[in-house]
Design a protein around this motif. Sequence first.
Motif, PDB file in Angstrom:
ATOM      1  N   GLU A 616       0.476   3.109  -0.252  1.00  0.00           N
ATOM      2  CA  GLU A 616      -0.679   3.828  -0.793  1.00  0.00           C
ATOM      3  C   GLU A 616      -1.987   3.295  -0.216  1.00  0.00           C
ATOM      4  N   LYS A 617      -2.008   1.982   0.151  1.00  0.00           N
ATOM      5  CA  LYS A 617      -3.230   1.395   0.715  1.00  0.00           C
ATOM      6  C   LYS A 617      -3.126   1.233   2.232  1.00  0.00           C
ATOM      7  N   GLY A 618      -2.063   1.766   2.818  1.00  0.00           N
ATOM      8  CA  GLY A 618      -1.907   1.659   4.263  1.00  0.00           C
ATOM      9  C   GLY A 618      -1.646   0.222   4.711  1.00  0.00           C
ATOM     10  N   ILE A 619      -1.069  -0.590   3.829  1.00  0.00           N
ATOM     11  CA  ILE A 619      -0.798  -2.003   4.136  1.00  0.00           C
ATOM     12  C   ILE A 619       0.597  -2.133   4.730  1.00  0.00           C
ATOM     13  N   GLU A 620       0.686  -2.885   5.815  1.00  0.00           N
ATOM     14  CA  GLU A 620       1.984  -3.131   6.445  1.00  0.00           C
ATOM     15  C   GLU A 620       2.681  -4.272   5.719  1.00  0.00           C
ATOM     16  N   LEU A 621       3.859  -3.987   5.122  1.00  0.00           N
ATOM     17  CA  LEU A 621       4.617  -4.979   4.353  1.00  0.00           C
ATOM     18  C   LEU A 621       5.914  -5.286   5.101  1.00  0.00           C
ATOM     19  N   SER A 622       6.097  -6.557   5.502  1.00  0.00           N
ATOM     20  CA  SER A 622       7.296  -6.929   6.259  1.00  0.00           C
ATOM     21  C   SER A 622       8.012  -8.087   5.591  1.00  0.00           C
ATOM     22  N   PHE A 623       9.374  -8.074   5.651  1.00  0.00           N
ATOM     23  CA  PHE A 623      10.213  -9.135   5.100  1.00  0.00           C
ATOM     24  C   PHE A 623      11.045  -9.727   6.241  1.00  0.00           C
ATOM     25  N   ASN A 624      11.079 -11.032   6.372  1.00  0.00           N
ATOM     26  CA  ASN A 624      11.866 -11.698   7.421  1.00  0.00           C
ATOM     27  C   ASN A 624      12.605 -12.888   6.818  1.00  0.00           C
ATOM     28  N   ILE A 659       0.930  -7.794   5.040  1.00  0.00           N
ATOM     29  CA  ILE A 659       1.541  -8.818   4.176  1.00  0.00           C
ATOM     30  C   ILE A 659       2.883  -9.180   4.793  1.00  0.00           C
ATOM     31  N   ASP A 660       3.098 -10.491   5.023  1.00  0.00           N
ATOM     32  CA  ASP A 660       4.364 -10.962   5.597  1.00  0.00           C
ATOM     33  C   ASP A 660       5.065 -11.850   4.583  1.00  0.00           C
TER      34      ASP A 660
END
Length: 747
Positions: A616-624, A659-660
Amino acid sequence: MKPDDFEELLANCADEPIRIPGAIQPHGVLLTLSEPDLHIIQVSANVGTLFGHAPEALLGQPLHTLIGAEQAKSVQAVAERGTFFDAPALHVTFNGAQFEGLLHRHQDVLVLEFEPRLADFKPRVLNGRTDDLGKMLQRLQSAKTLQALYEISVSEIQAITGYDRVLIYRFEEEGHGQVIAEASSPSMELFNGLFFPASDIPEQARELYRTNWLRIIPNAAYEPVPLLPKLHPDTGKPLDLSFATLRSVSPIHCQYMQNMGVLSSMSISLMKGDTLWGLISCGNREPLLVPNDLRITCQTIGQVLSLQISAMEALDLSRQREEKVEALALLDRAMKASEQNVFDGLAQQPHVLMDLTLSGGVAIIEDKQLHCYGNCPQPEQIRALHTWLQASGEPVFSSHNLTSVYPPAAEFQPVASGVLAMSLPKPVDNGVLWFRPEVKENINWSGDPNKPLNLESSDAGLRLRPRTSFEIWKVEMAGISTKWSHGDRFAANDLRRSALENDLARQVLREQQAVRARDDLVAVVSHDLRNPMTVISMLCGMMQKAFSSEGPHTSRRISSAIDTMQQAAGRMNVLLEDLLDTSKIEAGRYVVKPVTLDVSQMFEEAYALLAPLAMEKGIELSFNTEQSLQINGDPERLFQVLSNLIGNAIKFTPRQGSIDVSAVSNGEDILFKVHDSGEGIAPEQLPHVFDRYWTQTENNPTGSGLGLYITQGIVQAHGGWIQAKSEVGQGSEFSFTVPKAKEQSPT
């Protein structure tokens, strides 16, 4: 004469340069030597009279020109070894007379003294005693009491030296001294039991006694012999003679001796640890020089006596303490049994309290309560005294002459000339005050203690001269009680310690009870509110179906209100859960139920829940995550941790940010990190992010401030740690650890 003028004269006397008199006593010769070549750099002016050498001719010359090469080599060996006390005797002969050499080093100056060798010295009074040191020490050790120890010591020293008078002089707390043992010839005036004013021995003289075990004056009527040159060439200062046997003493002291009827004296220090406890003082009507070997024997007696005094006083103190133990235990039980406070418990045992310190009365204060037993001052007098004691800042106070430090005590002097008091560090007035009545007694002073010194005129104006009268001066002491013993002060301190422990235990118990009550209240409220909130949510759902947000205006308004009610009910449920969790964390009763969890699966579930909020905020959320990582954790609670940290990151990261979230093996733990490109946290706020009710106020109007506090509690309950790093404008990173699954070996 004005009091200020007299005080100035006393100060001048106290400042007399007794360590650097620039002269010696005339019965011996003193040299200072350079090292390592042993050249003579200072010499006493009487070297011509005693040794037949002109002092000016000796300055700058090697030592061997005076005492010979062989003796000079002996001095060299002792100086290099540095152990002067066990050096072999140095005997020389000048003008047909034998001399003994004494060597010491002080302030890096090597000092060599020569005094007459008295090989045929025979004391005039032997009393059938032997001068065998071993037997003397055995007699000292045979003493069963301190007084017997004093009496044996003075008798032994008089027997081996022949002094007309040998006495032991003990310093009192007030500074004056008392003669507590004496061995004197029949013709001598007796001083045993007399008190001497503090001014008889100035403070700087006491300090010299403290650092130097023995001082001797063979003839008080001597003329001082100056040192040549007057100043030490290497330092340009007067020579410090603190440890010189031949040191010239104050002329005031020499006159003092003659006023006492003695021409020769020897003083041996009595020490208690590093404190000057007293003196063994020897006096003789005629000049008398005691040989060095006998002086060393007397010094040894003084050292043994010092150790014996310390040991026997320690035994006496231990006995005094043991006498108090039973009463202190009874009072401790009374404090524990009291339902109100520790002082209320003490008030139930007034006779035990008075017997504890052998007092005539006792007062117990706790806030507005004042209990008095026995003979005490009036309540308003006790309150005023207690206020003064509190202002002094001493937790335990004692005085056997209260009016000397607290003048208003004169009003109740007959019942309370002495006071012993203790109090606790509490916000209300509290304490125990023991009182002792006035005890009228006569003190026998050697001379008037109020006029210890006289004045005489000289070319330089008025100067002090010693007292000339040693007649007994009796003074009736008013406002004095029996002294508080060490055992009394120990009892007050121990009672205070016990009262403090019991009071703290009561405070802890009250706080624990308050926490339990609060926890119970939170649990009841949470439980009782949860059901109504569930009902409200259900009813809101039913009403929502009846009113469409796409219907008429009225229907839309009702639908919007129902949405607001549902959101408020949801927030209240979350807040109730947070309050319940907070209560458990603070009480140390937060419990997790760990199982083996797959980190990849946890991340998939978190992504499914939180990715829509980020999008909704155009934030890139990645999980590693590394492959096959498993942890030992509570799935619901750890998901709460991830949700809270990632949710906060989404909330405080601007649009188009990133956000990583990562997990890596870290020894026995798995290290999780949540890193964002958000606005960051101010440096002054960063240390407080895990505090209760801390919240980032901007962009967070609905935050309760409990999320991170609970997150920390959950991580710690798993045995891990959590920390935050942040830089304003650069983002934040939250890291925490969770133990690996037990069956998984470290990578």
